[in-house]
Each structure stands twice: as structure tokens, then as C-alpha cells.
Design a protein around this motif. Sequence first.
Motif, PDB file in Angstrom:
ATOM      1  N   TYR A  42       0.829  -1.211   0.000  1.00 57.61           N
ATOM      2  CA  TYR A  42       0.000   0.000   0.000  1.00 57.61           C
ATOM      3  C   TYR A  42       0.861   1.258   0.000  1.00 57.61           C
ATOM      4  O   TYR A  42       0.589   2.210  -0.741  1.00 57.61           O
ATOM      5  CB  TYR A  42      -0.907  -0.040   1.222  1.00 57.61           C
ATOM      6  CG  TYR A  42      -1.775   1.183   1.397  1.00 57.61           C
ATOM      7  CD1 TYR A  42      -2.777   1.483   0.488  1.00 57.61           C
ATOM      8  CD2 TYR A  42      -1.604   2.019   2.500  1.00 57.61           C
ATOM      9  CE1 TYR A  42      -3.583   2.603   0.662  1.00 57.61           C
ATOM     10  CE2 TYR A  42      -2.406   3.128   2.686  1.00 57.61           C
ATOM     11  CZ  TYR A  42      -3.399   3.415   1.760  1.00 57.61           C
ATOM     12  OH  TYR A  42      -4.185   4.528   1.943  1.00 57.61           O
ATOM     13  N   VAL A  43       1.897   1.273   0.828  1.00 62.52           N
ATOM     14  CA  VAL A  43       2.801   2.427   0.864  1.00 62.52           C
ATOM     15  C   VAL A  43       3.473   2.635  -0.488  1.00 62.52           C
ATOM     16  O   VAL A  43       3.549   3.764  -0.994  1.00 62.52           O
ATOM     17  CB  VAL A  43       3.863   2.235   1.964  1.00 62.52           C
ATOM     18  CG1 VAL A  43       5.021   3.220   1.796  1.00 62.52           C
ATOM     19  CG2 VAL A  43       3.230   2.393   3.333  1.00 62.52           C
ATOM     20  N   MET A  44       3.929   1.557  -1.093  1.00 61.51           N
ATOM     21  CA  MET A  44       4.588   1.671  -2.392  1.00 61.51           C
ATOM     22  C   MET A  44       3.618   2.185  -3.453  1.00 61.51           C
ATOM     23  O   MET A  44       3.971   3.024  -4.288  1.00 61.51           O
ATOM     24  CB  MET A  44       5.149   0.313  -2.805  1.00 61.51           C
ATOM     25  CG  MET A  44       6.212  -0.243  -1.870  1.00 61.51           C
ATOM     26  SD  MET A  44       7.674   0.798  -1.737  1.00 61.51           S
ATOM     27  CE  MET A  44       8.353   0.624  -3.394  1.00 61.51           C
ATOM     28  N   SER A  45       2.374   1.711  -3.415  1.00 64.85           N
ATOM     29  CA  SER A  45       1.400   2.129  -4.426  1.00 64.85           C
ATOM     30  C   SER A  45       1.002   3.588  -4.252  1.00 64.85           C
ATOM     31  O   SER A  45       0.689   4.274  -5.233  1.00 64.85           O
ATOM     32  CB  SER A  45       0.153   1.239  -4.360  1.00 64.85           C
ATOM     33  OG  SER A  45      -0.569   1.452  -3.168  1.00 64.85           O
ATOM     34  N   ARG A  46       0.998   4.080  -3.008  1.00 66.27           N
ATOM     35  CA  ARG A  46       0.638   5.481  -2.764  1.00 66.27           C
ATOM     36  C   ARG A  46       1.698   6.447  -3.286  1.00 66.27           C
ATOM     37  O   ARG A  46       1.398   7.612  -3.559  1.00 66.27           O
ATOM     38  CB  ARG A  46       0.446   5.725  -1.268  1.00 66.27           C
ATOM     39  CG  ARG A  46      -0.821   5.155  -0.698  1.00 66.27           C
ATOM     40  CD  ARG A  46      -1.057   5.670   0.706  1.00 66.27           C
ATOM     41  NE  ARG A  46      -1.178   7.135   0.728  1.00 66.27           N
ATOM     42  CZ  ARG A  46      -1.389   7.842   1.835  1.00 66.27           C
ATOM     43  NH1 ARG A  46      -1.482   7.225   3.001  1.00 66.27           N
ATOM     44  NH2 ARG A  46      -1.498   9.149   1.797  1.00 66.27           N
ATOM     45  N   ASN A  47       2.904   5.974  -3.395  1.00 62.94           N
ATOM     46  CA  ASN A  47       4.003   6.867  -3.768  1.00 62.94           C
ATOM     47  C   ASN A  47       4.553   6.614  -5.162  1.00 62.94           C
ATOM     48  O   ASN A  47       5.528   7.251  -5.567  1.00 62.94           O
ATOM     49  CB  ASN A  47       5.136   6.727  -2.737  1.00 62.94           C
ATOM     50  CG  ASN A  47       4.734   7.245  -1.367  1.00 62.94           C
ATOM     51  OD1 ASN A  47       4.760   8.439  -1.114  1.00 62.94           O
ATOM     52  ND2 ASN A  47       4.344   6.336  -0.482  1.00 62.94           N
ATOM     53  N   THR A  48       3.958   5.683  -5.891  1.00 64.17           N
ATOM     54  CA  THR A  48       4.365   5.376  -7.269  1.00 64.17           C
ATOM     55  C   THR A  48       3.107   5.129  -8.098  1.00 64.17           C
ATOM     56  O   THR A  48       2.018   4.957  -7.547  1.00 64.17           O
ATOM     57  CB  THR A  48       5.264   4.126  -7.323  1.00 64.17           C
ATOM     58  OG1 THR A  48       4.497   2.978  -6.950  1.00 64.17           O
ATOM     59  CG2 THR A  48       6.475   4.252  -6.395  1.00 64.17           C
ATOM     60  N   PRO A  49       3.240   5.090  -9.426  1.00 65.33           N
ATOM     61  CA  PRO A  49       2.056   4.857 -10.269  1.00 65.33           C
ATOM     62  C   PRO A  49       1.565   3.408 -10.282  1.00 65.33           C
ATOM     63  O   PRO A  49       0.532   3.117 -10.891  1.00 65.33           O
ATOM     64  CB  PRO A  49       2.549   5.265 -11.678  1.00 65.33           C
ATOM     65  CG  PRO A  49       3.844   5.973 -11.486  1.00 65.33           C
ATOM     66  CD  PRO A  49       4.422   5.439 -10.217  1.00 65.33           C
ATOM     67  N   VAL A  50       2.266   2.494  -9.637  1.00 65.83           N
ATOM     68  CA  VAL A  50       1.931   1.070  -9.679  1.00 65.83           C
ATOM     69  C   VAL A  50       0.859   0.761  -8.637  1.00 65.83           C
ATOM     70  O   VAL A  50       0.869   1.299  -7.529  1.00 65.83           O
ATOM     71  CB  VAL A  50       3.189   0.214  -9.447  1.00 65.83           C
ATOM     72  CG1 VAL A  50       2.864  -1.271  -9.523  1.00 65.83           C
ATOM     73  CG2 VAL A  50       4.269   0.580 -10.453  1.00 65.83           C
ATOM     74  N   SER A  51      -0.084  -0.139  -8.970  1.00 67.55           N
ATOM     75  CA  SER A  51      -1.209  -0.450  -8.090  1.00 67.55           C
ATOM     76  C   SER A  51      -0.781  -1.310  -6.911  1.00 67.55           C
ATOM     77  O   SER A  51       0.262  -1.981  -6.940  1.00 67.55           O
ATOM     78  CB  SER A  51      -2.303  -1.178  -8.878  1.00 67.55           C
ATOM     79  OG  SER A  51      -1.898  -2.499  -9.185  1.00 67.55           O
TER      80      SER A  51
END
Length: 253
Positions: A42-51
Motif C-alpha cells: 500500500y505504501v509503495m502504491s501510494r508513492n508510485t504509479p503502480v497499483s
Amino acid sequence: MTKRSLGIRYAMYFAGIYVLAMGLALIICSGLGTSPISSWAYVMSRNTPVSVGTYTVIINTAMIFGQCFILHHHGLRRQLVNIALQLPFSFMFGAFIDLNVMLVERGLLSWLQPLADGAVSGYAVSMLLLLAGIIVQSCGVVLEVRPQVTMMSAEALVYYISDRWDKEFGRIKVIFDCYLVLMAVIFSLVFKLTPTHIDEVGIVQAVIDGVLGGVREGTIIAALLVGRLVRVINRNTKWIDKVLGNTISPHSL
């Protein structure tokens, strides 16, 4: 094992990963953080365009390699088929998460919005979504593990740890969930503690933004409740084992 019995097991497993994905989607859409099992993604998706679903697949793949490491010289060959089966189901799980997030956002949240705008506060609605998601996720974990065909990578990693060192599954899951939360906080801080953001809001606010970007009260509540709920549900659904013909270790869940 007959074809009918195997079909029942895989049907229950398939239902389990969908229910698990729905639970995660409800927690994500609560806006109070996310479940530990998906906090890092979730953290990664919030900060990048990947779901979040795509990152879930990536992290689950890493967990598959972790299982191979744990079982090296400890029964890896016997479990190789089950571990290999996790890969296609991980892709399916990631797709289910993205699908259910979309369904909740476009359907359930729209239906609940009048409540948030009316007599019931928005925070109460968010807490309701969070608790519903925790219950649904816990049910999904039980449905996923009990058929004993294969497991999703996170639960499988916890299962092999608990089985090898003779620990209770629910207890190890709580520890593992806390580890995922820690990784979510660390990566969220990495994204927020940039020179540009620090110059805009100051170092203290940047740290707060980083922590809250990865963990909120919902994450802590889920970390404390999911493992315990899994144990409660497991102890009160022994009829599932009779349907499936299981002989299950006391430490499996």
C-alpha cells in the motif's frame, strides 16, 4: 484423494483468496491505514504509479523465495509443488485486490456516503469499514489455509515458520504482521524524508507524514486482531475439516 474432493478443496481455496482480497480492499478503503499484510504494498502504491495489487504480487514472489530458504534441507522437495502453485495464485490475488478496491470505491463507498454526510460521522463509517474488513480478511485466511492444497505466500511463509519451529500459527502471524508494518513505516519515511518535502513542511511534519503515510490506527488494530480472530474462527469451524477429511496440526492455525 478423489477428483471431487480435490475440486472442493480448490473451490474453497479460490473462495478464500477472493474473500481475503475483499477484506483487504475494505480496510484500504476505510482510509484508516491498511492491514499489515498489504501495508508495505500500500505504501509503495501510494508513492508510485503502480497499483497495490501489482506490488502485492512482487512482494509475494519474494516470500516464495523466503519459503524455499526456510525449507532448504527441511522438506523443500516435498513442498515444491505447493510452493510453485503459489505463483499463479499470487497473480490472481493481486488482481482480486485491485478489482475489489475498485468495486468498494465505486459501489459500497457511494452507498455509505450519505451516512458519512448525515447523522453518522465519517470516522464512524471508516471504522465500520475497517472492522468489517478485519473480520472478512480473517475468514479468508481460514478458508485459504484449511483446504491444505496450497496457501498464499504470506500465510505459507508464516505456516512453514510455525511448523518448522513448532509454534502456533496465529501467534507467528501477529509477529509477522508487525514486521510488515515496520517495513511500511520505513519505506514511507524514505518517500517523505526528501529535501523538497522537508523544506516545504519541516523535518517534524515530514516524519509525521511519513509515519501516517504507512501506518494509522487501522493498521495497528488489524495487526492486533487478525491473528487472534483467525484462531477463534479456526477453533469454531472444525466442521470444515470433516467436510474436507483433514487431519490438521494443532499449530497450523
